[in-house]
Write a protein that holds these residues in place. Structure first.
Motif, PDB file in Angstrom:
ATOM      1  N   GLU A   1       0.839  -1.203   0.000  1.00 58.55           N
ATOM      2  CA  GLU A   1       0.000   0.000   0.000  1.00 58.55           C
ATOM      3  C   GLU A   1       0.874   1.253   0.000  1.00 58.55           C
ATOM      4  OE1 GLU A   1      -3.129  -2.351   2.851  1.00 58.55           O
ATOM      5  OE2 GLU A   1      -2.227  -0.506   3.589  1.00 58.55           O
ATOM      6  N   TYR A   2       1.908   1.238   0.818  1.00 61.44           N
ATOM      7  CA  TYR A   2       2.816   2.374   0.959  1.00 61.44           C
ATOM      8  C   TYR A   2       3.531   2.682  -0.362  1.00 61.44           C
ATOM      9  CZ  TYR A   2       7.664   3.892   1.893  1.00 61.44           C
ATOM     10  OH  TYR A   2       8.891   4.462   1.823  1.00 61.44           O
ATOM     11  N   VAL A   3       3.897   1.647  -1.110  1.00 60.42           N
ATOM     12  CA  VAL A   3       4.621   1.837  -2.373  1.00 60.42           C
ATOM     13  C   VAL A   3       3.835   2.710  -3.349  1.00 60.42           C
ATOM     14  CG1 VAL A   3       5.443   0.593  -4.433  1.00 60.42           C
ATOM     15  CG2 VAL A   3       6.064  -0.211  -2.162  1.00 60.42           C
ATOM     16  N   GLY A   4       2.525   2.724  -3.238  1.00 61.72           N
ATOM     17  CA  GLY A   4       1.696   3.531  -4.130  1.00 61.72           C
ATOM     18  C   GLY A   4       1.409   4.934  -3.622  1.00 61.72           C
ATOM     19  N   THR A   5       2.091   5.381  -2.565  1.00 56.59           N
ATOM     20  CA  THR A   5       1.787   6.691  -1.987  1.00 56.59           C
ATOM     21  C   THR A   5       2.876   7.721  -2.287  1.00 56.59           C
ATOM     22  OG1 THR A   5       2.916   6.355   0.138  1.00 56.59           O
ATOM     23  CG2 THR A   5       0.635   5.529  -0.064  1.00 56.59           C
ATOM     24  N   ILE A   6       2.546   8.960  -1.990  1.00 56.48           N
ATOM     25  CA  ILE A   6       3.485  10.070  -2.169  1.00 56.48           C
ATOM     26  C   ILE A   6       4.659   9.988  -1.193  1.00 56.48           C
ATOM     27  CG2 ILE A   6       2.336  11.692  -0.615  1.00 56.48           C
ATOM     28  CD1 ILE A   6       2.841  13.776  -2.993  1.00 56.48           C
ATOM     29  N   HIS A   7       4.484   9.264  -0.108  1.00 56.24           N
ATOM     30  CA  HIS A   7       5.599   9.097   0.829  1.00 56.24           C
ATOM     31  C   HIS A   7       6.672   8.169   0.265  1.00 56.24           C
ATOM     32  CE1 HIS A   7       2.849  10.780   3.929  1.00 56.24           C
ATOM     33  NE2 HIS A   7       3.981  11.358   4.268  1.00 56.24           N
ATOM     34  N   TYR A   8       6.312   7.357  -0.728  1.00 54.34           N
ATOM     35  CA  TYR A   8       7.270   6.447  -1.359  1.00 54.34           C
ATOM     36  C   TYR A   8       7.929   7.088  -2.582  1.00 54.34           C
ATOM     37  CZ  TYR A   8       9.233   2.245  -3.458  1.00 54.34           C
ATOM     38  OH  TYR A   8      10.088   1.321  -4.005  1.00 54.34           O
ATOM     39  N   SER A   9       7.120   7.712  -3.423  1.00 57.11           N
ATOM     40  CA  SER A   9       7.632   8.305  -4.657  1.00 57.11           C
ATOM     41  C   SER A   9       6.953   9.651  -4.883  1.00 57.11           C
ATOM     42  CB  SER A   9       7.345   7.368  -5.832  1.00 57.11           C
ATOM     43  OG  SER A   9       7.845   7.915  -7.029  1.00 57.11           O
ATOM     44  N   ASN A  10       7.772  10.688  -5.090  1.00 59.33           N
ATOM     45  CA  ASN A  10       7.220  12.035  -5.270  1.00 59.33           C
ATOM     46  C   ASN A  10       8.191  12.889  -6.069  1.00 59.33           C
ATOM     47  OD1 ASN A  10       9.117  13.339  -3.287  1.00 59.33           O
ATOM     48  ND2 ASN A  10       8.094  11.862  -1.941  1.00 59.33           N
ATOM     49  N   ARG A  11       7.753  14.063  -6.425  1.00 64.53           N
ATOM     50  CA  ARG A  11       8.561  14.934  -7.292  1.00 64.53           C
ATOM     51  C   ARG A  11       9.865  15.390  -6.639  1.00 64.53           C
ATOM     52  NH1 ARG A  11       4.279  17.980  -5.548  1.00 64.53           N
ATOM     53  NH2 ARG A  11       4.832  19.836  -4.380  1.00 64.53           N
ATOM     54  N   SER A  12       9.917  15.439  -5.302  1.00 63.72           N
ATOM     55  CA  SER A  12      11.136  15.916  -4.637  1.00 63.72           C
ATOM     56  C   SER A  12      12.166  14.816  -4.446  1.00 63.72           C
ATOM     57  CB  SER A  12      10.792  16.525  -3.270  1.00 63.72           C
ATOM     58  OG  SER A  12      10.363  15.518  -2.387  1.00 63.72           O
ATOM     59  N   GLY A  13      11.741  13.548  -4.566  1.00 65.21           N
ATOM     60  CA  GLY A  13      12.668  12.437  -4.375  1.00 65.21           C
ATOM     61  C   GLY A  13      12.945  12.115  -2.911  1.00 65.21           C
ATOM     62  N   VAL A  14      12.240  12.763  -1.994  1.00 68.78           N
ATOM     63  CA  VAL A  14      12.402  12.485  -0.571  1.00 68.78           C
ATOM     64  C   VAL A  14      11.455  11.349  -0.205  1.00 68.78           C
ATOM     65  CG1 VAL A  14      12.153  13.403   1.759  1.00 68.78           C
ATOM     66  CG2 VAL A  14      13.048  14.859  -0.067  1.00 68.78           C
ATOM     67  N   ARG A  15      11.980  10.304   0.390  1.00 67.97           N
ATOM     68  CA  ARG A  15      11.172   9.150   0.746  1.00 67.97           C
ATOM     69  C   ARG A  15      11.101   9.006   2.256  1.00 67.97           C
ATOM     70  NH1 ARG A  15      12.497   3.627  -2.045  1.00 67.97           N
ATOM     71  NH2 ARG A  15      11.405   4.705  -3.708  1.00 67.97           N
ATOM     72  N   ALA A  16       9.884   8.861   2.764  1.00 65.89           N
ATOM     73  CA  ALA A  16       9.680   8.535   4.171  1.00 65.89           C
ATOM     74  C   ALA A  16       9.575   7.016   4.254  1.00 65.89           C
ATOM     75  CB  ALA A  16       8.407   9.187   4.691  1.00 65.89           C
ATOM     76  N   THR A  17      10.480   6.393   4.974  1.00 67.50           N
ATOM     77  CA  THR A  17      10.462   4.936   5.105  1.00 67.50           C
ATOM     78  C   THR A  17       9.657   4.532   6.339  1.00 67.50           C
ATOM     79  OG1 THR A  17      12.490   4.883   6.393  1.00 67.50           O
ATOM     80  CG2 THR A  17      12.723   4.776   3.981  1.00 67.50           C
ATOM     81  N   CYS A  18       9.410   3.239   6.498  1.00 69.79           N
ATOM     82  CA  CYS A  18       8.624   2.735   7.633  1.00 69.79           C
ATOM     83  C   CYS A  18       9.089   3.327   8.970  1.00 69.79           C
ATOM     84  CB  CYS A  18       8.690   1.213   7.708  1.00 69.79           C
ATOM     85  SG  CYS A  18       8.160   0.345   6.215  1.00 69.79           S
ATOM     86  N   PRO A  19      10.392   3.256   9.293  1.00 70.86           N
ATOM     87  CA  PRO A  19      10.832   3.783  10.588  1.00 70.86           C
ATOM     88  C   PRO A  19      10.667   5.295  10.720  1.00 70.86           C
ATOM     89  CG  PRO A  19      12.569   2.479   9.558  1.00 70.86           C
ATOM     90  CD  PRO A  19      11.454   2.581   8.582  1.00 70.86           C
ATOM     91  N   ASP A  20      10.675   6.024   9.627  1.00 70.29           N
ATOM     92  CA  ASP A  20      10.489   7.474   9.716  1.00 70.29           C
ATOM     93  C   ASP A  20       9.140   7.804  10.343  1.00 70.29           C
ATOM     94  OD1 ASP A  20      12.946   8.178   8.543  1.00 70.29           O
ATOM     95  OD2 ASP A  20      12.100   8.009   6.530  1.00 70.29           O
TER      96      ASP A  20
END
Length: 179
Positions: free
Chosen positions: A47-66
């Motif tokens: 589910e997370y892989v399809g969200t903006i926290h995984y892939s976005n225009r800035s390239g900043v990724r929030a991972t599970c531990p974040d």
């Protein structure tokens, strides 16, 4: 010549223990560890892989531990102790199939939402902070909602349930924005 005192071996052993403990905690606070169980890999990670926290225009990724592991030492240790319940659920097959996972999703999500509410969504605020938001750059609805939320003391999780994972069935979706 300087004499070595009798406590020196204990001091050295303490340093070695603390170093090993710290390294172990950090290794267990990595995304690879989080998704090492098929329950996570096959369910919430997908589910997370399809969200903006995984892939976005800035390239900043929030991972599970974040989002799920506090950065401060004390809260991190408390969270690790709480996570032992999740290990119990895995070891005893409570969430080992997609159906069992779904059956327990609301309980698990509610526990996490309560934790985030209690700490003022600290993990969200590590990246998103009202103090640094430029409301003029938001769409007018978002700017108004964020401004009002700040005024009344709401925290991120009050509105953003379901932002990185699907909402559990039987959850009152009217209490969360869907993004």
């Amino acid at each position: 010549m300087r004499r070595v005192t009798h406590w020196s071996p204990f001091f050295i052993a303490g340093i070695i223990f603390w170093g090993g403990f710290s390294i172990g905690m950090e290794m267990k606070s990595r995304e690879e560890f989080c998704i090492g169980c098929h329950e996570m890999q096959d369910n919430v990670y997908q589910e997370y892989v399809g969200t903006i926290h995984y892939s976005n225009r800035s390239g900043v990724r929030a991972t599970c531990p974040d989002c799920h592991v506090p950065k401060e030492w004390g809260p991190k240790m408390i969270r690790k102790i709480q996570a032992s319940k999740e290990l119990y659920a895995k070891a005893f097959g409570i969430v080992d199939t997609p159906q069992k996972f779904e059956d327990h999703r609301l309980e698990m999500a509610t526990r996490e939402w309560n934790r985030m509410k209690a700490n003022d969504s600290q993990e969200c605020r590590n990246c998103h902070n009202f103090e640094f938001m430029d409301f003029s750059a938001h769409k007018s609805v978002a700017a108004n909602v964020h401004d009002k939320a700040e005024e009344v003391g709401q925290t991120c999780i009050d509105c953003h349930k379901g932002i990185a994972h699907k909402l559990p069935r039987n959850h009152d979706a009217s209490k969360a924005f869907q993004f």
